[in-house]
Enzyme design. Structure first.
Site, PDB file in Angstrom:
ATOM      1  N   SER A   1       2.523   0.607  -6.678  1.00 38.51           N
ATOM      2  CA  SER A   1       3.335  -0.359  -5.913  1.00 38.51           C
ATOM      3  C   SER A   1       4.556  -0.770  -6.731  1.00 38.51           C
ATOM      4  CB  SER A   1       2.503  -1.588  -5.565  1.00 38.51           C
ATOM      5  OG  SER A   1       1.320  -1.184  -4.905  1.00 38.51           O
TER       6      SER A   1
ATOM      7  N   HIS B   1      -3.514   4.248  -2.281  1.00 39.76           N
ATOM      8  CA  HIS B   1      -4.516   3.349  -1.689  1.00 39.76           C
ATOM      9  C   HIS B   1      -5.204   4.011  -0.494  1.00 39.76           C
ATOM     10  CE1 HIS B   1      -1.570   0.338  -3.427  1.00 39.76           C
ATOM     11  NE2 HIS B   1      -2.707  -0.077  -3.944  1.00 39.76           N
TER      12      HIS B   1
ATOM     13  N   LEU C   1       0.815  -1.219   0.000  1.00 38.29           N
ATOM     14  CA  LEU C   1       0.000   0.000   0.000  1.00 38.29           C
ATOM     15  C   LEU C   1       0.847   1.266   0.000  1.00 38.29           C
ATOM     16  CD1 LEU C   1      -2.769  -1.095   2.522  1.00 38.29           C
ATOM     17  CD2 LEU C   1      -2.731  -1.333   0.033  1.00 38.29           C
TER      18      LEU C   1
END
Ligand code: PAF
Length: 286
Positions: A192, A43, A39
């Site tokens: 990510s 997010h 995350l």
């Protein structure tokens, strides 16, 4: 020092359903943020948006094997459940659903959800099978969590359109919300996969966002789609990207091809390109 926030983690569909059932019988609405973990601020912005729209928010953290191709980064995909749990707790998320692969795909699982049309171009071409994996796991997650609202990032713009289409087509009782892409100060879209970039590549990466911004401005000024796309491709190549899967101007909701002349109506510019081994995607509205 204040104590660290904690979050409850459930791993089975039965436990998830029991928690959600309890919320709903207390008259609470539920928001869901499906993620693959690793995350970042992007997010967390989805969690914060979900919190403005629902009384309780749950996030799923599941690296979904069915959306990775055989030569993609499923094994290498960054995983740090402890850190994810801390970040979710800090953002005020109420529950984390972190199932195993066996829980999500028990032996014998044989149903795949495919969405025609919107999932076919762009990443549908570059990553065969990817959107069937996404559509299947998102259908399952929405059925499992039964949220009133589900939030997905516009960073994965084509994915968002695929999910909107599948929710409409399957009459799933959930409102799908898209949240704006979170960017670093230099304009790089948070992802990510940015963790894979070397320092040198990280310095080159914002060229993708710059090309999108320049293209959006040119299209707004009435430039031709073919000229804008050609200029952007040249700029991305000159910035050191090793290959470009696409840089295309498309209709904002059906992702139909626009051009070659100036655009009429709402458009989205979408791109995917590689810096070394890292594949970056980004997009911008016009
Ligand atoms: O965007 C993602 O992280 C994934 O594609 C999703 C929607 C969680 C499905 O695995």
């Amino acid at each position: 020092m204040s104590p660290k926030a904690e979050i409850e983690i459930v791993r089975s569909v039965a436990d998830l359903r029991a928690r959600v059932r309890a919320w709903k019988s207390a008259g609470l609405t539920v928001g869901m943020v499906p993620t693959m973990g690793a995350l970042h601020e992007g997010h967390l912005s989805l969690v914060r948006l979900a919190k403005t729209r629902a009384d309780r928010v749950l996030a799923s953290v599941f690296v979904n094997p069915t959306q990775f191709g055989p030569n993609e980064d499923f094994d290498a995909y960054p995983r740090d459940e402890g850190r994810d749990a801390e970040l979710l707790a800090g953002a005020g998320c109420d529950l984390m659903f972190a199932p195993t692969v066996a829980e999500m795909y028990p032996p014998g699982a044989s149903t795949t959800v495919t969405v025609a049309g919107v999932s076919e171009p762009l990443d549908g071409q570059a990553r065969p099978g990817h959107f069937a994996g996404v559509a299947t796991v998102v259908s399952k997650l929405l059925n499992q969590g039964q949220p009133d609202v589900a939030v997905f990032g516009e960073k994965d713009y084509q994915q968002l359109q695929v999910i909107k289409r599948l929710v409409a087509d399957l009459d799933l009782p959930v409102e799908v919300l898209g949240a704006p892409t979170a960017r670093a100060e230099d304009g790089l879209a948070l992802s990510s996969r940015n963790a894979y970039l070397s320092d040198a590549e990280r310095a080159q990466a914002p060229a993708l966002g710059r090309a999108l911004k320049a293209a959006a401005a040119a299209l707004k000024g009435g430039a031709r789609v073919d000229a804008v796309e050609a200029e952007a491709l040249a700029a991305i190549q000159a910035a050191g990207f090793s290959s470009i899967d696409y840089f295309e101007v498309r209709g904002a909701s059906d992702l139909s091809r626009l051009g070659p002349g100036p655009i009429v109506g709402e458009a989205r510019i979408l791109t995917a390109a590689r810096l070394g081994k890292t594949r970056l995607i980004d997009n911008m509205g016009v």
